[in-house]
Motif scaffolding. Sequence first.
Motif, PDB file in Angstrom:
ATOM      1  N   MET A 159     -16.644  -5.957 -45.065  1.00  0.00           N
ATOM      2  CA  MET A 159     -17.099  -7.139 -45.790  1.00  0.00           C
ATOM      3  C   MET A 159     -17.805  -6.702 -47.061  1.00  0.00           C
ATOM      4  O   MET A 159     -18.642  -5.818 -47.033  1.00  0.00           O
ATOM      5  CB  MET A 159     -18.062  -7.944 -44.900  1.00  0.00           C
ATOM      6  CG  MET A 159     -18.593  -9.163 -45.595  1.00  0.00           C
ATOM      7  SD  MET A 159     -19.794 -10.078 -44.612  1.00  0.00           S
ATOM      8  CE  MET A 159     -18.785 -10.583 -43.259  1.00  0.00           C
ATOM      9  N   ASN A 160     -17.489  -7.294 -48.180  1.00  0.00           N
ATOM     10  CA  ASN A 160     -18.082  -6.960 -49.462  1.00  0.00           C
ATOM     11  C   ASN A 160     -19.210  -7.946 -49.755  1.00  0.00           C
ATOM     12  O   ASN A 160     -18.974  -9.071 -50.143  1.00  0.00           O
ATOM     13  CB  ASN A 160     -17.017  -7.004 -50.550  1.00  0.00           C
ATOM     14  CG  ASN A 160     -17.557  -6.574 -51.900  1.00  0.00           C
ATOM     15  OD1 ASN A 160     -18.737  -6.290 -52.050  1.00  0.00           O
ATOM     16  ND2 ASN A 160     -16.687  -6.546 -52.882  1.00  0.00           N
ATOM     17  N   ARG A 161     -20.452  -7.470 -49.593  1.00  0.00           N
ATOM     18  CA  ARG A 161     -21.597  -8.355 -49.812  1.00  0.00           C
ATOM     19  C   ARG A 161     -21.901  -8.535 -51.292  1.00  0.00           C
ATOM     20  O   ARG A 161     -22.686  -9.376 -51.662  1.00  0.00           O
ATOM     21  CB  ARG A 161     -22.829  -7.806 -49.091  1.00  0.00           C
ATOM     22  CG  ARG A 161     -22.717  -7.923 -47.598  1.00  0.00           C
ATOM     23  CD  ARG A 161     -23.983  -7.492 -46.935  1.00  0.00           C
ATOM     24  NE  ARG A 161     -24.035  -6.026 -46.929  1.00  0.00           N
ATOM     25  CZ  ARG A 161     -25.151  -5.325 -46.904  1.00  0.00           C
ATOM     26  NH1 ARG A 161     -26.304  -5.908 -46.892  1.00  0.00           N
ATOM     27  NH2 ARG A 161     -25.110  -4.014 -46.886  1.00  0.00           N
ATOM     28  N   ASP A 162     -21.294  -7.723 -52.139  1.00  0.00           N
ATOM     29  CA  ASP A 162     -21.584  -7.790 -53.571  1.00  0.00           C
ATOM     30  C   ASP A 162     -20.845  -8.927 -54.273  1.00  0.00           C
ATOM     31  O   ASP A 162     -21.215  -9.315 -55.353  1.00  0.00           O
ATOM     32  CB  ASP A 162     -21.206  -6.471 -54.240  1.00  0.00           C
ATOM     33  CG  ASP A 162     -22.061  -5.327 -53.721  1.00  0.00           C
ATOM     34  OD1 ASP A 162     -23.229  -5.576 -53.360  1.00  0.00           O
ATOM     35  OD2 ASP A 162     -21.550  -4.203 -53.658  1.00  0.00           O
ATOM     36  N   ALA A 163     -19.796  -9.439 -53.672  1.00  0.00           N
ATOM     37  CA  ALA A 163     -18.978 -10.440 -54.356  1.00  0.00           C
ATOM     38  C   ALA A 163     -18.667 -11.635 -53.458  1.00  0.00           C
ATOM     39  O   ALA A 163     -17.533 -11.811 -53.040  1.00  0.00           O
ATOM     40  CB  ALA A 163     -17.694  -9.798 -54.847  1.00  0.00           C
ATOM     41  N   PRO A 164     -19.673 -12.452 -53.151  1.00  0.00           N
ATOM     42  CA  PRO A 164     -19.361 -13.637 -52.343  1.00  0.00           C
ATOM     43  C   PRO A 164     -18.519 -14.610 -53.151  1.00  0.00           C
ATOM     44  O   PRO A 164     -18.567 -14.626 -54.386  1.00  0.00           O
ATOM     45  CB  PRO A 164     -20.732 -14.231 -52.029  1.00  0.00           C
ATOM     46  CG  PRO A 164     -21.602 -13.769 -53.136  1.00  0.00           C
ATOM     47  CD  PRO A 164     -21.065 -12.419 -53.539  1.00  0.00           C
ATOM     48  N   ARG A 165     -17.727 -15.368 -52.466  1.00  0.00           N
ATOM     49  CA  ARG A 165     -16.913 -16.396 -53.114  1.00  0.00           C
ATOM     50  C   ARG A 165     -17.569 -17.749 -52.865  1.00  0.00           C
ATOM     51  O   ARG A 165     -17.948 -18.065 -51.751  1.00  0.00           O
ATOM     52  CB  ARG A 165     -15.503 -16.392 -52.532  1.00  0.00           C
ATOM     53  CG  ARG A 165     -14.704 -15.182 -52.922  1.00  0.00           C
ATOM     54  CD  ARG A 165     -13.330 -15.180 -52.290  1.00  0.00           C
ATOM     55  NE  ARG A 165     -13.334 -15.347 -50.848  1.00  0.00           N
ATOM     56  CZ  ARG A 165     -13.530 -14.376 -49.965  1.00  0.00           C
ATOM     57  NH1 ARG A 165     -13.757 -13.149 -50.380  1.00  0.00           N
ATOM     58  NH2 ARG A 165     -13.502 -14.601 -48.676  1.00  0.00           N
ATOM     59  N   ILE A 166     -17.668 -18.529 -53.906  1.00  0.00           N
ATOM     60  CA  ILE A 166     -18.195 -19.881 -53.779  1.00  0.00           C
ATOM     61  C   ILE A 166     -17.014 -20.834 -53.843  1.00  0.00           C
ATOM     62  O   ILE A 166     -16.193 -20.758 -54.758  1.00  0.00           O
ATOM     63  CB  ILE A 166     -19.197 -20.210 -54.903  1.00  0.00           C
ATOM     64  CG1 ILE A 166     -20.446 -19.369 -54.741  1.00  0.00           C
ATOM     65  CG2 ILE A 166     -19.541 -21.694 -54.902  1.00  0.00           C
ATOM     66  CD1 ILE A 166     -21.466 -19.568 -55.830  1.00  0.00           C
ATOM     67  N   LEU A 177     -23.599 -23.033 -59.765  1.00  0.00           N
ATOM     68  CA  LEU A 177     -23.865 -22.395 -58.471  1.00  0.00           C
ATOM     69  C   LEU A 177     -23.767 -20.883 -58.570  1.00  0.00           C
ATOM     70  O   LEU A 177     -24.594 -20.153 -58.017  1.00  0.00           O
ATOM     71  CB  LEU A 177     -22.884 -22.910 -57.413  1.00  0.00           C
ATOM     72  CG  LEU A 177     -23.125 -24.323 -56.927  1.00  0.00           C
ATOM     73  CD1 LEU A 177     -21.941 -24.798 -56.087  1.00  0.00           C
ATOM     74  CD2 LEU A 177     -24.406 -24.396 -56.125  1.00  0.00           C
ATOM     75  N   ARG A 178     -22.752 -20.403 -59.259  1.00  0.00           N
ATOM     76  CA  ARG A 178     -22.550 -18.960 -59.376  1.00  0.00           C
ATOM     77  C   ARG A 178     -23.674 -18.323 -60.201  1.00  0.00           C
ATOM     78  O   ARG A 178     -24.246 -17.307 -59.813  1.00  0.00           O
ATOM     79  CB  ARG A 178     -21.197 -18.679 -60.018  1.00  0.00           C
ATOM     80  CG  ARG A 178     -20.841 -17.208 -60.076  1.00  0.00           C
ATOM     81  CD  ARG A 178     -19.503 -16.959 -60.748  1.00  0.00           C
ATOM     82  NE  ARG A 178     -19.460 -17.480 -62.104  1.00  0.00           N
ATOM     83  CZ  ARG A 178     -18.675 -18.492 -62.506  1.00  0.00           C
ATOM     84  NH1 ARG A 178     -17.856 -19.072 -61.657  1.00  0.00           N
ATOM     85  NH2 ARG A 178     -18.704 -18.925 -63.746  1.00  0.00           N
ATOM     86  N   ASP A 179     -23.999 -18.920 -61.333  1.00  0.00           N
ATOM     87  CA  ASP A 179     -24.971 -18.321 -62.242  1.00  0.00           C
ATOM     88  C   ASP A 179     -26.412 -18.521 -61.781  1.00  0.00           C
ATOM     89  O   ASP A 179     -27.165 -17.561 -61.664  1.00  0.00           O
ATOM     90  CB  ASP A 179     -24.799 -18.882 -63.655  1.00  0.00           C
ATOM     91  CG  ASP A 179     -23.432 -18.573 -64.243  1.00  0.00           C
ATOM     92  OD1 ASP A 179     -22.716 -17.705 -63.705  1.00  0.00           O
ATOM     93  OD2 ASP A 179     -23.067 -19.215 -65.253  1.00  0.00           O
ATOM     94  N   LYS A 180     -26.787 -19.753 -61.537  1.00  0.00           N
ATOM     95  CA  LYS A 180     -28.173 -20.038 -61.150  1.00  0.00           C
ATOM     96  C   LYS A 180     -28.450 -19.661 -59.692  1.00  0.00           C
ATOM     97  O   LYS A 180     -29.593 -19.484 -59.311  1.00  0.00           O
ATOM     98  CB  LYS A 180     -28.502 -21.527 -61.358  1.00  0.00           C
ATOM     99  CG  LYS A 180     -28.349 -22.006 -62.764  1.00  0.00           C
ATOM    100  CD  LYS A 180     -29.410 -21.429 -63.659  1.00  0.00           C
ATOM    101  CE  LYS A 180     -29.285 -22.042 -65.052  1.00  0.00           C
ATOM    102  NZ  LYS A 180     -30.191 -21.451 -65.989  1.00  0.00           N
ATOM    103  N   GLY A 181     -27.393 -19.555 -58.903  1.00  0.00           N
ATOM    104  CA  GLY A 181     -27.573 -19.212 -57.491  1.00  0.00           C
ATOM    105  C   GLY A 181     -27.388 -17.744 -57.194  1.00  0.00           C
ATOM    106  O   GLY A 181     -27.400 -17.336 -56.024  1.00  0.00           O
ATOM    107  N   ALA A 218     -29.623 -12.591 -51.948  1.00  0.00           N
ATOM    108  CA  ALA A 218     -30.585 -12.566 -50.832  1.00  0.00           C
ATOM    109  C   ALA A 218     -29.878 -12.810 -49.502  1.00  0.00           C
ATOM    110  O   ALA A 218     -30.169 -12.148 -48.502  1.00  0.00           O
ATOM    111  CB  ALA A 218     -31.690 -13.604 -51.055  1.00  0.00           C
ATOM    112  N   ILE A 219     -28.943 -13.751 -49.492  1.00  0.00           N
ATOM    113  CA  ILE A 219     -28.180 -14.005 -48.261  1.00  0.00           C
ATOM    114  C   ILE A 219     -27.352 -12.769 -47.919  1.00  0.00           C
ATOM    115  O   ILE A 219     -27.304 -12.340 -46.770  1.00  0.00           O
ATOM    116  CB  ILE A 219     -27.285 -15.261 -48.417  1.00  0.00           C
ATOM    117  CG1 ILE A 219     -28.161 -16.511 -48.489  1.00  0.00           C
ATOM    118  CG2 ILE A 219     -26.294 -15.359 -47.256  1.00  0.00           C
ATOM    119  CD1 ILE A 219     -27.414 -17.763 -48.906  1.00  0.00           C
ATOM    120  N   GLY A 220     -26.720 -12.170 -48.904  1.00  0.00           N
ATOM    121  CA  GLY A 220     -25.930 -10.957 -48.680  1.00  0.00           C
ATOM    122  C   GLY A 220     -26.751  -9.833 -48.119  1.00  0.00           C
ATOM    123  O   GLY A 220     -26.294  -9.072 -47.248  1.00  0.00           O
ATOM    124  N   ALA A 221     -27.984  -9.707 -48.600  1.00  0.00           N
ATOM    125  CA  ALA A 221     -28.858  -8.646 -48.118  1.00  0.00           C
ATOM    126  C   ALA A 221     -29.229  -8.829 -46.657  1.00  0.00           C
ATOM    127  O   ALA A 221     -29.574  -7.877 -45.968  1.00  0.00           O
ATOM    128  CB  ALA A 221     -30.119  -8.584 -48.995  1.00  0.00           C
TER     129      ALA A 221
END
Length: 118
Positions: free
Chosen positions: A1-8, A99-103, A109-112
């Motif tokens: 799982m790639n935590r660096d690139a979540p998809r919205i 969502l992508r920019d401001k979130g 944090a969720i990925g971590a």
Amino acid sequence: MNRDAPRIKLRLEYDAPLVLGPGKAQLLRLIGQLGSISAAGRRMGMSYKRAWSLVEEMNAAFAAPLVDSSRGGAGGGGAAVTPTGQAVLRHFDALERLLRDKGAADLAAIGALMKGED
């Protein structure tokens, strides 16, 4: 799982009833580019009937249609995204960017907090 690139994937649910998500947004974009509901549907791997059904659903939910179509025949048919449809796409894209920019910090944090790869 790639935590660096979540998809919205933005999914808006209205009581109209209408669910507006990435699939319908892509269908609108492709209709605008290709000038055809059937060509847009084919590009997305769906039947004309399914694509037309989604267009009818969107058109019925808004005060003005999102797609204007003309019947096929000797002169050929076609479809165009209306100014209302273009506005809906602009706002949908703006919400995705927001969502992508401001979130970004919240997404990180969720990925971590997720399990790492073993």
